[in-house]
Design a protein around this motif. Structure first.
Motif, PDB file in Angstrom:
ATOM      1  N   LEU A   3       0.808  -1.225   0.000  1.00 42.49           N
ATOM      2  CA  LEU A   3       0.000   0.000   0.000  1.00 42.49           C
ATOM      3  C   LEU A   3       0.842   1.277   0.000  1.00 42.49           C
ATOM      4  O   LEU A   3       0.302   2.382  -0.140  1.00 42.49           O
ATOM      5  CB  LEU A   3      -0.923   0.014   1.225  1.00 42.49           C
ATOM      6  CG  LEU A   3      -2.064  -1.013   1.220  1.00 42.49           C
ATOM      7  CD1 LEU A   3      -2.707  -1.088   2.594  1.00 42.49           C
ATOM      8  CD2 LEU A   3      -3.103  -0.660   0.157  1.00 42.49           C
ATOM      9  N   ILE A  19      -6.716   5.698   1.124  1.00 41.09           N
ATOM     10  CA  ILE A  19      -6.659   4.236   1.049  1.00 41.09           C
ATOM     11  C   ILE A  19      -8.058   3.699   1.360  1.00 41.09           C
ATOM     12  O   ILE A  19      -8.442   3.509   2.511  1.00 41.09           O
ATOM     13  CB  ILE A  19      -5.599   3.672   2.016  1.00 41.09           C
ATOM     14  CG1 ILE A  19      -4.217   4.217   1.630  1.00 41.09           C
ATOM     15  CG2 ILE A  19      -5.584   2.146   1.961  1.00 41.09           C
ATOM     16  CD1 ILE A  19      -3.101   3.780   2.543  1.00 41.09           C
ATOM     17  N   ILE A  27      -7.573  -1.460  -0.491  1.00 43.31           N
ATOM     18  CA  ILE A  27      -7.138  -2.529   0.418  1.00 43.31           C
ATOM     19  C   ILE A  27      -7.488  -3.896  -0.167  1.00 43.31           C
ATOM     20  O   ILE A  27      -6.682  -4.835  -0.117  1.00 43.31           O
ATOM     21  CB  ILE A  27      -7.757  -2.348   1.812  1.00 43.31           C
ATOM     22  CG1 ILE A  27      -7.194  -1.073   2.464  1.00 43.31           C
ATOM     23  CG2 ILE A  27      -7.475  -3.560   2.707  1.00 43.31           C
ATOM     24  CD1 ILE A  27      -7.877  -0.676   3.747  1.00 43.31           C
ATOM     25  N   ALA A  84      -4.975  -4.735  -2.770  1.00 45.45           N
ATOM     26  CA  ALA A  84      -3.708  -5.151  -2.166  1.00 45.45           C
ATOM     27  C   ALA A  84      -3.785  -6.610  -1.717  1.00 45.45           C
ATOM     28  O   ALA A  84      -2.844  -7.388  -1.930  1.00 45.45           O
ATOM     29  CB  ALA A  84      -3.363  -4.239  -0.996  1.00 45.45           C
TER      30      ALA A  84
END
Length: 230
Positions: A109, A119, A124, A127
């Motif tokens: 990240l 974010i 997320i 990721a």
């Protein structure tokens, strides 16, 4: 297929204002097509890393033009280049440059943190997806220092993909890995190339890896010595 990167008559001279300037690249012209997997080979000092830095807008050519997605990077400001890098290009280096005090997930990240973008849950989730793709789903909460060399490089690969770049530039991405791990990382890069249609340009000393690419470009003494498309 259309070209995603185009170099026109690139020259690079260091110390141009000194009594003894050094020319590293001589009138290099190259194009790279969308979704292709390319390798660049050459001896140390041949100019291949300089070429990659110019491709990645980390350095500017002394003369000539570099087009990425049709945009001439030679005419861009530093802020415009920074934005282009962040949006269009992912980098993988020989050394992974992970931050040891952060987990695998936090390292993936990091480009978002650096750019100060929010974010979000979608980021997320991406990721997590990327860590799953590189085979580290169960290592996401491990500190970087608690991962093997191969695992750290996989995190670096996931990190390079977090912004969904169209181009990945890799400088000796398997240079610090043993032969088995090198093959695994190469297979992973190929999978990403085919899955996301990402264009790869990889510098490597490993001819076995180079020969598995769609194309081999050899740089010798700052010039294109060989250009083979399969």
């Amino acid at each position: 297929m259309p070209n995603i990167v185009e170099l026109k008559n690139i020259n690079k001279i260091y110390g141009i204002k000194t009594p003894n300037p050094t020319q590293v690249l001589f009138d290099v012209s190259l194009t790279f097509e969308v979704s292709t997997f390319n390798s660049i080979i050459g001896q140390s000092g041949s100019g291949k890393s300089t070429l990659l830095n110019i491709l990645g807008t980390l350095d500017k050519a002394t003369s000539g033009d570099v087009f990425i997605n049709g945009k001439n990077t030679q005419e861009m400001t530093k802020d415009e280049l920074s934005q282009l890098r962040n949006e269009a290009i992912g980098f993988i280096f020989q050394f992974h440059y992970l931050l040891p005090e952060f987990t695998a997930l936090e390292n993936v990240l990091m480009p978002y943190r650096i750019s100060k973008k929010p974010i979000t849950k979608d980021v997320i989730d991406r990721a997590h997806e990327l860590l799953d793709i590189v085979g580290l789903k169960n290592k996401k909460d491990n500190l970087a220092t608690n991962l093997s060399g191969g695992q750290q490089q996989r995190v670096a690969i996931a990190r390079s993909l977090i912004n969904n770049p169209k181009i990945i530039l890799a400088d000796e991405p398997t240079g610090n890995l043993d032969s088995d791990t090198t093959e695994q990382v190469y297979a992973l890069l190929r999978e990403i190339n085919q899955r996301f249609k990402t264009t790869f340009i990889i510098i490597t000393h490993d001819r076995n890896i180079a020969e598995k690419a769609d194309r081999i470009v050899e740089i010798k003494d700052g010039r294109i010595n060989l250009d083979i498309k399969k």
